[in-house]
Design a protein around this motif. Structure first.
Motif, PDB file in Angstrom:
ATOM      1  N   PHE A  15       9.017  16.147   6.343  1.00 34.38           N
ATOM      2  CA  PHE A  15       9.445  15.435   7.556  1.00 34.38           C
ATOM      3  C   PHE A  15       8.542  14.238   7.838  1.00 34.38           C
ATOM      4  CE2 PHE A  15      11.628  19.283   9.804  1.00 34.38           C
ATOM      5  CZ  PHE A  15      12.723  19.140   8.972  1.00 34.38           C
ATOM      6  N   ALA A  16       7.245  14.408   7.688  1.00 35.94           N
ATOM      7  CA  ALA A  16       6.312  13.308   7.948  1.00 35.94           C
ATOM      8  C   ALA A  16       6.601  12.125   7.019  1.00 35.94           C
ATOM      9  CB  ALA A  16       4.868  13.783   7.782  1.00 35.94           C
ATOM     10  N   GLY A  17       6.839  12.411   5.759  1.00 36.41           N
ATOM     11  CA  GLY A  17       7.164  11.342   4.818  1.00 36.41           C
ATOM     12  C   GLY A  17       8.454  10.634   5.192  1.00 36.41           C
ATOM     13  N   GLU A  18       9.458  11.411   5.603  1.00 31.50           N
ATOM     14  CA  GLU A  18      10.733  10.816   6.011  1.00 31.50           C
ATOM     15  C   GLU A  18      10.543   9.912   7.225  1.00 31.50           C
ATOM     16  OE1 GLU A  18      13.365  14.132   6.620  1.00 31.50           O
ATOM     17  OE2 GLU A  18      13.469  14.590   4.479  1.00 31.50           O
ATOM     18  N   ILE A  19       9.758  10.363   8.176  1.00 30.61           N
ATOM     19  CA  ILE A  19       9.504   9.558   9.384  1.00 30.61           C
ATOM     20  C   ILE A  19       8.788   8.267   9.022  1.00 30.61           C
ATOM     21  CG2 ILE A  19       8.153   9.472  11.521  1.00 30.61           C
ATOM     22  CD1 ILE A  19       8.799  12.517  11.793  1.00 30.61           C
ATOM     23  N   LEU A  20       7.768   8.367   8.190  1.00 30.52           N
ATOM     24  CA  LEU A  20       7.021   7.167   7.788  1.00 30.52           C
ATOM     25  C   LEU A  20       7.914   6.178   7.046  1.00 30.52           C
ATOM     26  CD1 LEU A  20       3.680   8.822   6.653  1.00 30.52           C
ATOM     27  CD2 LEU A  20       4.010   7.313   8.633  1.00 30.52           C
ATOM     28  N   ARG A  21       8.741   6.674   6.145  1.00 32.48           N
ATOM     29  CA  ARG A  21       9.629   5.773   5.390  1.00 32.48           C
ATOM     30  C   ARG A  21      10.651   5.104   6.311  1.00 32.48           C
ATOM     31  NH1 ARG A  21       8.585  10.086   2.098  1.00 32.48           N
ATOM     32  NH2 ARG A  21       7.372   9.533   0.275  1.00 32.48           N
ATOM     33  N   GLU A  22      11.126   5.836   7.290  1.00 34.67           N
ATOM     34  CA  GLU A  22      12.064   5.228   8.239  1.00 34.67           C
ATOM     35  C   GLU A  22      11.364   4.178   9.090  1.00 34.67           C
ATOM     36  OE1 GLU A  22      14.942   6.279  12.001  1.00 34.67           O
ATOM     37  OE2 GLU A  22      14.560   7.848  10.520  1.00 34.67           O
ATOM     38  N   MET A  23      10.163   4.483   9.559  1.00 37.99           N
ATOM     39  CA  MET A  23       9.425   3.514  10.376  1.00 37.99           C
ATOM     40  C   MET A  23       9.178   2.223   9.611  1.00 37.99           C
ATOM     41  SD  MET A  23       6.648   5.943  12.293  1.00 37.99           S
ATOM     42  CE  MET A  23       5.790   4.561  13.036  1.00 37.99           C
ATOM     43  N   ARG A  24       8.905   2.344   8.314  1.00 41.15           N
ATOM     44  CA  ARG A  24       8.623   1.169   7.488  1.00 41.15           C
ATOM     45  C   ARG A  24       9.811   0.217   7.445  1.00 41.15           C
ATOM     46  NH1 ARG A  24       7.572   2.637   1.397  1.00 41.15           N
ATOM     47  NH2 ARG A  24       9.691   3.372   1.722  1.00 41.15           N
ATOM     48  N   SER A  25      11.033   0.753   7.523  1.00 41.23           N
ATOM     49  CA  SER A  25      12.211  -0.090   7.356  1.00 41.23           C
ATOM     50  C   SER A  25      12.881  -0.511   8.667  1.00 41.23           C
ATOM     51  CB  SER A  25      13.236   0.636   6.474  1.00 41.23           C
ATOM     52  OG  SER A  25      13.679   1.806   7.120  1.00 41.23           O
ATOM     53  N   ARG A  26      12.430   0.031   9.784  1.00 38.18           N
ATOM     54  CA  ARG A  26      13.087  -0.284  11.060  1.00 38.18           C
ATOM     55  C   ARG A  26      12.638  -1.632  11.612  1.00 38.18           C
ATOM     56  NH1 ARG A  26      14.474   4.723  14.727  1.00 38.18           N
ATOM     57  NH2 ARG A  26      14.717   2.971  16.124  1.00 38.18           N
ATOM     58  N   LYS A  34       3.762  -0.945  11.379  1.00 41.25           N
ATOM     59  CA  LYS A  34       4.342  -0.940  10.037  1.00 41.25           C
ATOM     60  C   LYS A  34       3.254  -1.098   8.976  1.00 41.25           C
ATOM     61  CE  LYS A  34       9.030  -2.633  10.635  1.00 41.25           C
ATOM     62  NZ  LYS A  34       9.971  -3.657  10.203  1.00 41.25           N
ATOM     63  N   GLN A  35       2.247  -1.910   9.269  1.00 43.27           N
ATOM     64  CA  GLN A  35       1.146  -2.095   8.329  1.00 43.27           C
ATOM     65  C   GLN A  35       0.393  -0.775   8.124  1.00 43.27           C
ATOM     66  OE1 GLN A  35       0.396  -4.596   6.382  1.00 43.27           O
ATOM     67  NE2 GLN A  35      -1.433  -3.620   5.585  1.00 43.27           N
ATOM     68  N   GLN A  36       0.144  -0.043   9.194  1.00 42.19           N
ATOM     69  CA  GLN A  36      -0.511   1.261   9.079  1.00 42.19           C
ATOM     70  C   GLN A  36       0.364   2.242   8.304  1.00 42.19           C
ATOM     71  OE1 GLN A  36      -1.507   2.525  13.036  1.00 42.19           O
ATOM     72  NE2 GLN A  36      -3.247   1.151  13.182  1.00 42.19           N
ATOM     73  N   VAL A  37       1.668   2.191   8.533  1.00 34.94           N
ATOM     74  CA  VAL A  37       2.605   3.048   7.811  1.00 34.94           C
ATOM     75  C   VAL A  37       2.556   2.729   6.320  1.00 34.94           C
ATOM     76  CG1 VAL A  37       5.067   3.507   7.441  1.00 34.94           C
ATOM     77  CG2 VAL A  37       4.136   3.501   9.758  1.00 34.94           C
ATOM     78  N   ARG A  38       2.592   1.450   5.966  1.00 32.75           N
ATOM     79  CA  ARG A  38       2.539   1.060   4.546  1.00 32.75           C
ATOM     80  C   ARG A  38       1.247   1.538   3.892  1.00 32.75           C
ATOM     81  NH1 ARG A  38       5.416  -3.555   6.493  1.00 32.75           N
ATOM     82  NH2 ARG A  38       3.489  -4.646   6.978  1.00 32.75           N
ATOM     83  N   MET A  39       0.128   1.400   4.594  1.00 38.08           N
ATOM     84  CA  MET A  39      -1.155   1.856   4.052  1.00 38.08           C
ATOM     85  C   MET A  39      -1.149   3.374   3.843  1.00 38.08           C
ATOM     86  SD  MET A  39      -3.748  -0.661   6.187  1.00 38.08           S
ATOM     87  CE  MET A  39      -4.993   0.587   6.225  1.00 38.08           C
ATOM     88  N   THR A  40      -0.551   4.109   4.759  1.00 35.23           N
ATOM     89  CA  THR A  40      -0.473   5.568   4.642  1.00 35.23           C
ATOM     90  C   THR A  40       0.438   5.967   3.491  1.00 35.23           C
ATOM     91  OG1 THR A  40      -0.869   5.816   7.008  1.00 35.23           O
ATOM     92  CG2 THR A  40       0.124   7.689   5.864  1.00 35.23           C
ATOM     93  N   LEU A  41       1.580   5.306   3.367  1.00 38.94           N
ATOM     94  CA  LEU A  41       2.538   5.655   2.319  1.00 38.94           C
ATOM     95  C   LEU A  41       2.021   5.338   0.916  1.00 38.94           C
ATOM     96  CD1 LEU A  41       5.956   4.712   3.941  1.00 38.94           C
ATOM     97  CD2 LEU A  41       5.169   6.994   3.247  1.00 38.94           C
ATOM     98  N   ARG A  42       1.061   4.433   0.807  1.00 41.89           N
ATOM     99  CA  ARG A  42       0.473   4.136  -0.511  1.00 41.89           C
ATOM    100  C   ARG A  42      -0.118   5.391  -1.134  1.00 41.89           C
ATOM    101  NH1 ARG A  42      -3.656  -0.572   0.086  1.00 41.89           N
ATOM    102  NH2 ARG A  42      -4.307   0.434  -1.818  1.00 41.89           N
ATOM    103  N   HIS A  43      -0.582   6.315  -0.296  1.00 38.91           N
ATOM    104  CA  HIS A  43      -1.247   7.525  -0.787  1.00 38.91           C
ATOM    105  C   HIS A  43      -0.448   8.785  -0.483  1.00 38.91           C
ATOM    106  CE1 HIS A  43      -4.622   4.926  -1.510  1.00 38.91           C
ATOM    107  NE2 HIS A  43      -4.530   4.510  -0.267  1.00 38.91           N
TER     108      HIS A  43
END
Length: 87
Positions: A15-26, A34-43
């Motif tokens: 669920f956390a990954g899904e939320i982060l990916r959605e936030m990145r594209s909204r 969004k910048q914090q989301v992108r940095m988190t999703l890198r790892h």
């Protein structure tokens, strides 16, 4: 004491990954967030990698899992100032 079941932990990670990916594209999410989301999703594990980890976890010896599966974070990294709360 309430114990979290392994399936609940796996669901929370998914669920956390899904939320982060959605936030990145909204379009309605502020760019700084969004910048914090992108940095988190890198790892962050991709869904297929997460599924593979879940399937493999029972094959990993417990002493290895307990020592190497997760590493503790430095306390300073956990405490972030909230730029939005300027009170």
């Amino acid at each position: 004491m309430n114990m979290t079941m392994p399936v609940e932990r796996a669901r929370a990670l998914r669920f956390a990954g899904e939320i982060l990916r959605e936030m990145r594209s909204r379009k309605d999410v502020p760019e700084d967030l969004k910048q914090q989301v992108r940095m988190t999703l890198r790892h962050y594990s991709e869904p297929a990698d997460l599924l593979q980890m879940i399937q493999d976890v029972d094959r990993v010896p417990r002493d290895v899992l307990d020592q190497h599966w997760l590493a503790p974070e430095v306390r300073a990294q956990l405490v972030r100032s909230n730029p939005r709360s300027s009170t």
